[in-house]
Scaffold this motif. Structure first.
Motif, PDB file in Angstrom:
ATOM      1  N   PRO A 133       1.004  -1.305   0.043  1.00  0.00           N
ATOM      2  CA  PRO A 133       0.148  -0.012  -0.119  1.00  0.00           C
ATOM      3  C   PRO A 133       1.050   0.960   0.280  1.00  0.00           C
ATOM      4  CG  PRO A 133      -0.099  -1.388   1.925  1.00  0.00           C
ATOM      5  CD  PRO A 133       0.640  -2.241   1.198  1.00  0.00           C
ATOM      6  N   LEU A 134       1.949   1.627   0.134  1.00  0.00           N
ATOM      7  CA  LEU A 134       3.140   2.663   0.204  1.00  0.00           C
ATOM      8  C   LEU A 134       4.240   2.258  -0.677  1.00  0.00           C
ATOM      9  CD1 LEU A 134       4.158   2.561   4.744  1.00  0.00           C
ATOM     10  CD2 LEU A 134       1.795   3.411   2.942  1.00  0.00           C
ATOM     11  N   GLY A 135       4.104   1.395  -1.734  1.00  0.00           N
ATOM     12  CA  GLY A 135       4.733   1.737  -3.151  1.00  0.00           C
ATOM     13  C   GLY A 135       4.497   2.661  -3.884  1.00  0.00           C
ATOM     14  N   ALA A 136       5.699   2.637  -4.665  1.00  0.00           N
ATOM     15  CA  ALA A 136       5.676   3.628  -5.866  1.00  0.00           C
ATOM     16  C   ALA A 136       3.924   3.797  -6.382  1.00  0.00           C
ATOM     17  CB  ALA A 136       6.775   3.752  -6.590  1.00  0.00           C
ATOM     18  N   ASP A 137       3.796   2.423  -7.519  1.00  0.00           N
ATOM     19  CA  ASP A 137       2.266   2.068  -7.776  1.00  0.00           C
ATOM     20  C   ASP A 137       1.101   2.112  -6.704  1.00  0.00           C
ATOM     21  OD1 ASP A 137       3.244   3.003 -10.431  1.00  0.00           O
ATOM     22  OD2 ASP A 137       3.614   1.487 -10.847  1.00  0.00           O
ATOM     23  N   PRO A 138       0.591   2.920  -6.856  1.00  0.00           N
ATOM     24  CA  PRO A 138      -0.711   2.553  -4.752  1.00  0.00           C
ATOM     25  C   PRO A 138      -1.754   1.562  -5.337  1.00  0.00           C
ATOM     26  CG  PRO A 138      -1.368   4.533  -5.945  1.00  0.00           C
ATOM     27  CD  PRO A 138      -0.056   4.224  -6.737  1.00  0.00           C
ATOM     28  N   SER A 139      -1.926   0.317  -4.001  1.00  0.00           N
ATOM     29  CA  SER A 139      -2.588  -0.442  -4.704  1.00  0.00           C
ATOM     30  C   SER A 139      -3.860  -0.082  -3.892  1.00  0.00           C
ATOM     31  CB  SER A 139      -2.121  -1.773  -4.121  1.00  0.00           C
ATOM     32  OG  SER A 139      -1.547  -2.065  -2.500  1.00  0.00           O
ATOM     33  N   LEU A 140      -3.982   1.181  -2.750  1.00  0.00           N
ATOM     34  CA  LEU A 140      -5.423   2.010  -2.231  1.00  0.00           C
ATOM     35  C   LEU A 140      -4.888   3.235  -2.731  1.00  0.00           C
ATOM     36  CD1 LEU A 140      -5.322   2.748   1.129  1.00  0.00           C
ATOM     37  CD2 LEU A 140      -5.160  -0.287   0.712  1.00  0.00           C
ATOM     38  N   ILE A 141      -6.524   3.578  -2.396  1.00  0.00           N
ATOM     39  CA  ILE A 141      -6.342   5.240  -2.405  1.00  0.00           C
ATOM     40  C   ILE A 141      -7.528   5.647  -1.476  1.00  0.00           C
ATOM     41  CG2 ILE A 141      -5.103   6.090  -3.958  1.00  0.00           C
ATOM     42  CD1 ILE A 141      -7.090   6.795  -5.702  1.00  0.00           C
ATOM     43  N   PRO A 142      -8.105   7.320  -0.406  1.00  0.00           N
ATOM     44  CA  PRO A 142      -9.032   7.141   0.136  1.00  0.00           C
ATOM     45  C   PRO A 142      -9.906   7.842  -1.563  1.00  0.00           C
ATOM     46  CG  PRO A 142      -7.012   8.747   0.645  1.00  0.00           C
ATOM     47  CD  PRO A 142      -6.753   7.804  -0.180  1.00  0.00           C
ATOM     48  N   THR A 143     -11.057   8.085  -0.956  1.00  0.00           N
ATOM     49  CA  THR A 143     -12.142   8.632  -1.966  1.00  0.00           C
ATOM     50  C   THR A 143     -12.978   9.687  -0.922  1.00  0.00           C
ATOM     51  OG1 THR A 143     -13.612   6.726  -2.209  1.00  0.00           O
ATOM     52  CG2 THR A 143     -11.322   6.745  -4.232  1.00  0.00           C
ATOM     53  N   VAL A 144     -13.528  10.459  -2.029  1.00  0.00           N
ATOM     54  CA  VAL A 144     -14.690  11.109  -0.722  1.00  0.00           C
ATOM     55  C   VAL A 144     -16.010  10.237  -1.148  1.00  0.00           C
ATOM     56  CG1 VAL A 144     -15.302  13.878  -0.978  1.00  0.00           C
ATOM     57  CG2 VAL A 144     -13.762  13.306  -1.673  1.00  0.00           C
ATOM     58  N   GLY A 145     -16.023   9.485  -0.075  1.00  0.00           N
ATOM     59  CA  GLY A 145     -17.365   8.929  -0.338  1.00  0.00           C
ATOM     60  C   GLY A 145     -17.088   8.267  -0.960  1.00  0.00           C
ATOM     61  N   SER A 146     -18.418   6.828  -1.457  1.00  0.00           N
ATOM     62  CA  SER A 146     -17.676   5.520  -2.498  1.00  0.00           C
ATOM     63  C   SER A 146     -19.269   6.485  -3.571  1.00  0.00           C
ATOM     64  CB  SER A 146     -19.057   4.665  -2.577  1.00  0.00           C
ATOM     65  OG  SER A 146     -19.981   4.573  -1.927  1.00  0.00           O
ATOM     66  N   LYS A 147     -19.691   7.001  -3.101  1.00  0.00           N
ATOM     67  CA  LYS A 147     -20.679   7.726  -4.552  1.00  0.00           C
ATOM     68  C   LYS A 147     -20.593   8.308  -5.501  1.00  0.00           C
ATOM     69  CE  LYS A 147     -25.740  10.026  -5.641  1.00  0.00           C
ATOM     70  NZ  LYS A 147     -26.936  10.086  -5.015  1.00  0.00           N
ATOM     71  N   GLU A 148     -19.472   8.994  -5.187  1.00  0.00           N
ATOM     72  CA  GLU A 148     -18.106  10.291  -5.813  1.00  0.00           C
ATOM     73  C   GLU A 148     -17.353   9.567  -6.599  1.00  0.00           C
ATOM     74  OE1 GLU A 148     -14.688  11.354  -6.512  1.00  0.00           O
ATOM     75  OE2 GLU A 148     -14.774  10.542  -4.597  1.00  0.00           O
ATOM     76  N   LEU A 149     -17.257   8.320  -5.937  1.00  0.00           N
ATOM     77  CA  LEU A 149     -16.221   6.959  -7.357  1.00  0.00           C
ATOM     78  C   LEU A 149     -17.055   6.482  -7.854  1.00  0.00           C
ATOM     79  CD1 LEU A 149     -14.624   4.520  -6.889  1.00  0.00           C
ATOM     80  CD2 LEU A 149     -13.522   6.625  -7.042  1.00  0.00           C
ATOM     81  N   VAL A 150     -18.009   6.208  -7.643  1.00  0.00           N
ATOM     82  CA  VAL A 150     -18.480   5.466  -8.641  1.00  0.00           C
ATOM     83  C   VAL A 150     -18.999   6.438  -9.780  1.00  0.00           C
ATOM     84  CG1 VAL A 150     -21.027   4.238  -8.721  1.00  0.00           C
ATOM     85  CG2 VAL A 150     -20.320   3.974  -6.744  1.00  0.00           C
ATOM     86  N   ALA A 151     -19.543   7.352  -9.492  1.00  0.00           N
ATOM     87  CA  ALA A 151     -19.921   8.124 -10.153  1.00  0.00           C
ATOM     88  C   ALA A 151     -19.391   8.794 -10.704  1.00  0.00           C
ATOM     89  CB  ALA A 151     -20.904   9.590  -9.744  1.00  0.00           C
ATOM     90  N   LEU A 152     -17.879   9.181 -11.189  1.00  0.00           N
ATOM     91  CA  LEU A 152     -16.606   9.486 -11.163  1.00  0.00           C
ATOM     92  C   LEU A 152     -16.360   8.091 -12.403  1.00  0.00           C
ATOM     93  CD1 LEU A 152     -15.468  12.969  -9.401  1.00  0.00           C
ATOM     94  CD2 LEU A 152     -17.315  12.519 -11.786  1.00  0.00           C
ATOM     95  N   LEU A 153     -15.793   6.938 -11.705  1.00  0.00           N
ATOM     96  CA  LEU A 153     -15.188   6.762 -12.307  1.00  0.00           C
ATOM     97  C   LEU A 153     -14.837   6.064 -13.442  1.00  0.00           C
ATOM     98  CD1 LEU A 153     -12.930   4.229 -10.980  1.00  0.00           C
ATOM     99  CD2 LEU A 153     -14.429   2.176 -11.195  1.00  0.00           C
ATOM    100  N   PRO A 154     -15.724   5.713 -14.521  1.00  0.00           N
ATOM    101  CA  PRO A 154     -15.961   5.780 -16.297  1.00  0.00           C
ATOM    102  C   PRO A 154     -14.833   7.461 -16.140  1.00  0.00           C
ATOM    103  CG  PRO A 154     -17.817   4.686 -15.371  1.00  0.00           C
ATOM    104  CD  PRO A 154     -17.545   6.045 -14.068  1.00  0.00           C
TER     105      PRO A 154
END
Length: 377
Positions: free
Chosen positions: A96-117
């Protein structure tokens, strides 16, 4: 299966979003509010219990935050999130602390769902696959990115033009959990065709009749997370919807571009919220305590619903009962409003939901008891 087109706005004009579905419940709410005991609103799954002290104290302790947070998230948060995935879901992400992240926080899940495409830069005019009965924001995200939508619960025989697959297990609105064979079938299909498969797992800690499995679990994904992403949220499990605290994890080749675009857009989880997230992810006790509250409410409401002659389908996990009287959902909504109860029409979630209503467990013990009494009268 059907393939309605989305985002067909004329060149240069803004995309045409669907009407906000809950606005159509105004009349039902008004009628329900006339009940002598007041309205019992089970239509929107917003938590009502106090946010646990483990979050509020961490938030306050990090309140001196004069600088900008990072889109990547603090090392403390990313470590806590990786530990939570391993401890609670049996998932081991890449460093998780690598140069290529395997996880990041998001501003809630709805924002991520709406913007992921959009964040993934999916080709305009391609198609996003969503479940037959699905959270409306999957379609909203496609519309915003100028994409078409295909509703199906099985991998399509033809992958031409498909650029993304959304899975949702446990499902909103119906609480259905995809078994291992179905999850593996989608993973194999996505990898065979080079199509990312994204699992919305925001209710994964709320299994009742079955134990939900993450798409990132090694029994599903195998040795790595190639082509896979998972979305998680603290809104329900930590009673923290107001914090707007979510996570995206999985294939670093997919997480990295999302992170990079979020940096440009300024989509940053506030520093105090990141501190609260880390504290919440390190603590299982408050999650189990809230789970027991929901379990008790579920038992009370489900017994009353069945006693009133309604049928509950699926609903083996999550925070909703998927209920039918074998009639048009709006007829059921009107009947419930006469009892002072507001539910969500199944048609909000696609044509296949038109004979069901969704009843949320996110109401106080007193309001759940009031709904049960009215249903039993």
């Amino acid at each position: 299966m059907t393939a309605p087109q989305a985002g067909d706005a004329a060149a240069g004009s803004p995309p045409s979003l669907p009407d906000f579905p809950w606005d159509s419940l105004t009349a039902a709410r008004a009628r329900a509010a006339q009940h002598p005991g007041g309205v019992v609103d089970l239509s929107i799954g917003t938590p009502v219990d106090d946010t646990p002290a483990v979050l509020t104290e961490a938030l306050a302790g990090a309140g001196n935050a004069p600088g900008y947070p990072t889109a990547l998230g603090t090392a403390t948060l990313r470590t806590a999130a990786a530990d939570w995935l391993r401890r609670r879901l049996g998932v081991r992400v890449a460093d998780p602390l690598g140069a290529d992240p395997s996880l990041i926080p998001t501003v809630g899940s709805k924002e991520l769902v709406a913007l992921l495409p959009t964040l993934l830069g999916l080709p305009r005019g391609s198609t996003v696959v969503v479940p037959e009965v699905a959270y409306p924001t999957y379609e909203v995200g496609a519309v915003l990115a100028g994409l078409a939508v295909l509703r199906t619960d099985a991998p399509p025989p033809d992958a031409a033009g498909i650029s993304l697959v959304w899975l949702n297990s446990p499902g909103n609105p119906h609480g259905r959990v995809l078994d291992d064979d179905r999850l593996r079938a989608w993973v194999a299909w996505g990898r065979a065709h080079g199509v990312p498969v994204v699992a919305d797992e925001c209710y994964v800690t709320l299994g009742w009749d079955v134990e939900p499995r993450s798409v990132l679990h090694p029994a599903i994904a195998g040795e790595d997370h190639t082509g896979l992403l998972a979305v998680h949220s603290l809104s329900k499990q930590s009673t923290a919807a107001g914090y707007r605290a979510g996570l995206l994890s999985g294939d670093p080749a997919l997480v990295r571009p999302v992170w990079q675009v979020r940096r440009h857009l300024g989509l940053l989880v506030p520093g105090p919220v990141q501190a609260a997230m880390a504290a919440a992810l390190d603590d299982d006790a408050h999650v189990e305590a809230q789970r027991e509250r929901y379990r008790a409410r579920r038992e009370t409401l489900a017994a009353a619903v069945r006693g009133a002659g309604l049928r509950i389908d699926h609903s083996e996990a999550g925070l909703y009962l998927w209920v039918t009287r074998d009639e048009d959902c709006w007829t059921t909504i009107e009947w419930l409003a006469g009892l002072g109860i507001v539910a969500a029409p199944g048609s909000f979630y696609g044509p296949a939901g038109a004979r069901h209503v969704r009843m949320a467990l996110t109401a106080t013990d007193e309001r759940i008891a009031a709904a049960a009494e009215r249903l039993s009268a």
